[in-house]
Design an enzyme around this catalytic site. Sequence first.
Site, PDB file in Angstrom:
ATOM      1  N   GLU A   1     -15.228 -34.169 -51.066  1.00  0.00           N
ATOM      2  CA  GLU A   1     -15.828 -33.540 -52.236  1.00  0.00           C
ATOM      3  C   GLU A   1     -14.787 -32.910 -53.150  1.00  0.00           C
ATOM      4  OE1 GLU A   1     -16.975 -33.267 -49.175  1.00  0.00           O
ATOM      5  OE2 GLU A   1     -18.955 -34.171 -49.311  1.00  0.00           O
TER       6      GLU A   1
ATOM      7  N   ALA B   1     -26.238 -30.145 -53.258  1.00  0.00           N
ATOM      8  CA  ALA B   1     -25.600 -28.975 -53.867  1.00  0.00           C
ATOM      9  C   ALA B   1     -24.852 -28.173 -52.810  1.00  0.00           C
ATOM     10  CB  ALA B   1     -26.648 -28.109 -54.550  1.00  0.00           C
ATOM     11  N   ASP B   2     -25.402 -28.163 -51.576  1.00  0.00           N
ATOM     12  CA  ASP B   2     -24.749 -27.432 -50.485  1.00  0.00           C
ATOM     13  C   ASP B   2     -23.286 -27.877 -50.319  1.00  0.00           C
ATOM     14  OD1 ASP B   2     -27.461 -26.437 -48.727  1.00  0.00           O
ATOM     15  OD2 ASP B   2     -27.669 -28.214 -49.973  1.00  0.00           O
ATOM     16  N   PHE B   3     -23.014 -29.144 -50.561  1.00  0.00           N
ATOM     17  CA  PHE B   3     -21.645 -29.639 -50.365  1.00  0.00           C
ATOM     18  C   PHE B   3     -20.730 -29.263 -51.536  1.00  0.00           C
ATOM     19  CE2 PHE B   3     -23.878 -33.528 -48.250  1.00  0.00           C
ATOM     20  CZ  PHE B   3     -24.429 -32.685 -47.290  1.00  0.00           C
TER      21      PHE B   3
ATOM     22  N   HIS C   1     -28.767 -28.061 -46.023  1.00  0.00           N
ATOM     23  CA  HIS C   1     -29.155 -29.169 -46.905  1.00  0.00           C
ATOM     24  C   HIS C   1     -30.372 -28.787 -47.752  1.00  0.00           C
ATOM     25  CE1 HIS C   1     -26.736 -31.459 -44.023  1.00  0.00           C
ATOM     26  NE2 HIS C   1     -26.794 -32.521 -44.797  1.00  0.00           N
TER      27      HIS C   1
END
Lengths: 326, 325
Positions: free
Chosen positions: B60, B84-86, B130
């Site tokens: 990422e 979005a969590d990543f 997630h």
Amino acid sequence: MPNVVAEHADRLVDQFREMVLVREFETRVSSLFEDNELPGFVHLYIGQEAIATGACWGLKDDDYITSTHRGHGHSIAKGLDPDRMMAELFGKETGYCGGKSGSMHIADVDQGMLGANGIVGAGPSLAVGAGLSIQQNDEDRVCLSFFGEGAMAEGVVHESMNLAGVQDLPVVFVCENNQYGEMTPAQDQHSVEGFEARGDVYDMPAETVDGMSVQSVHDAATRATERARNGGGPSLLICETYRYHGHYEGDPMVYRTEAEVEEWRERDPVDTLESSLLESGHVDGDDVAAIRAEASERIDEAVEFARASEYPDPESAFEGVYSEEL
Amino acid sequence: MPEKSMRNAINDALSEEMQRDDSTYLIGQDVGEPGGSFAVTRGLYDEFEEGRVIDTPISEAAIVGSSAGAGMTGSRPIAEIMYADFMGLAADQVMNQAGLFKYMFGGDVTVPITIRTVNGGPGANAAAQHSKSLHGLFMHMPGVRVVLASTPHDSKGLLKSAIRCDDPVVFFEHMELYNREAEVPEKSYKIPLGEADVEREGDDVTVVATQKMFYHARDVAEQLAGEISVELINPRTVKPLDTETLVESAKKTGRVVVADESVVQNGPASYIAERIQQEAFYHLEAPVEVVGVDDTPIPFSPPLTEAVVPDDEDIETAIRDMPRV
Ligand SMILES: Cc1ncc(C[n+]2csc(CCOP(=O)(O)OP(=O)(O)O)c2C)c(N)n1
């Protein structure tokens, strides 16, 4: 192999028993998921059983592991209770995390299981932290960190391996190369073929082993954990393997052929071990049938336990965010 | 007008903008041949020449960081981060890189990049890593535009504007909305960033709602019709925020509920409420009410998730609890 089998027959039978249990757990999860009994999504370990079992075999109860989104096998191998695992998958209050984690975050820190993890590459950094604790407190412990080959592309994995090397930490990095990261083949994700070179750059011994052979994984992991325990610092273990099911249950698997899956199935870690044990004469067909039946009953129990358990009190959703009221 | 899923509307926007501008390219995990984790980029790998749709390793930081670098050097990358969590792994590349360059380098450089990512997942019991709605994090970063996709029609028009925008834009889709279908014009159109949409006019209470909460609020407004007249506004862009439209409505109704799936504390809904209270203070009959997640991670088990994540009931309660003269 025959000599090896003869020499380690008792252990191999026990390892076979555990691998069958993992396979049974995962197979049951697959059908429960298909029947819509399990919320969320699940990533199964079927095909990779020899790695968790082989690598964790020599661990003590108070050693640590870190795991991944594909963590059920690691949990069982670290001694977690299938009842409470299954209950967690059902989202029940008797589950390991009271229904807060589901499949992807099962943890039992008291048992040295520092968590399955939904963030690819997070585990190795946590393992380095466990290694630092061990070093700070002068403890006789090690930490095994399982991660997929896909995670090798995350910066944090490199940082963690380097830090472990710099600090000589008692950490074993166990890379499970199951050939795919989600839908993309490993060779399209890494510019250098094979992963042993990653050990060289961080000055740690690296070994590639047949991840379909519990004996090979066991031997290499024993070397690495002994080294870590004796102050020899971190190692990298690369286990070549394959996942039979999709990346997640329901994955249409357009990215690979049935023939490829079949080819790997011929090397099935459970079946090949069964054949060698039978061949060696240490077990007979009845023994094997008994082991398989026992595993199946054990998972029946786990499913019954999970089904019979209650859902958590909705109010518990707001509890445990912080350790104390301020 | 044909109906389209949000997934296909976004796909159309990507295709049209990539046809229009050779300096664009797509980059992300599994966005190429596999067509993306949520099948949003399906077909684009075949539609465009080699190199325009780039599948990456699970990296990422490099996906977003390289986009910042490419943006500075004449390209207009469109990056995809699966959840979005990543974005946590790529936060630096927005916060300390892409978002700062224009200002920090004295104004000479632009970073025209779009980062598409995905809020949500609690309804799918995807659990704590997630499921988060994280646009609030990026609203906090100077130099960064933040867009929320809620409907197929808006998604297409907003994404086209985002791609053409010369600033870094974080474009939040929502995992549980991809299959939503609605009318989408065949012709090319854009929706300017920074314009809210008044979805439904009303007199008694204004509900400002984003993404999944927008649909809950729409259902509630429908149910309450005849009893309480709800004006429903979808802000669409949260940075810049169309304060003018929100304040105008607040002045008319005197009562406002803001519903957003993020954590309430220091979050987007609180910020929107603050803006409205600041500017419509003398017209309000009551403090602005906020509906969201109460400082809690998203749990896995369905009864726990239901307790934490707001739904129509919470919005209805907030509306009914508003003092009425
Ligand atoms: C930081 C982050 N990026 C992306 C994902 C989405 N994702 C989940 S599993 C996975 C593939 C991981 O591949 P690998 O590490 O090889 O493990 P495997 O699934 O093969 O066991 C991806 C990309 C994620 N969970 N976390």
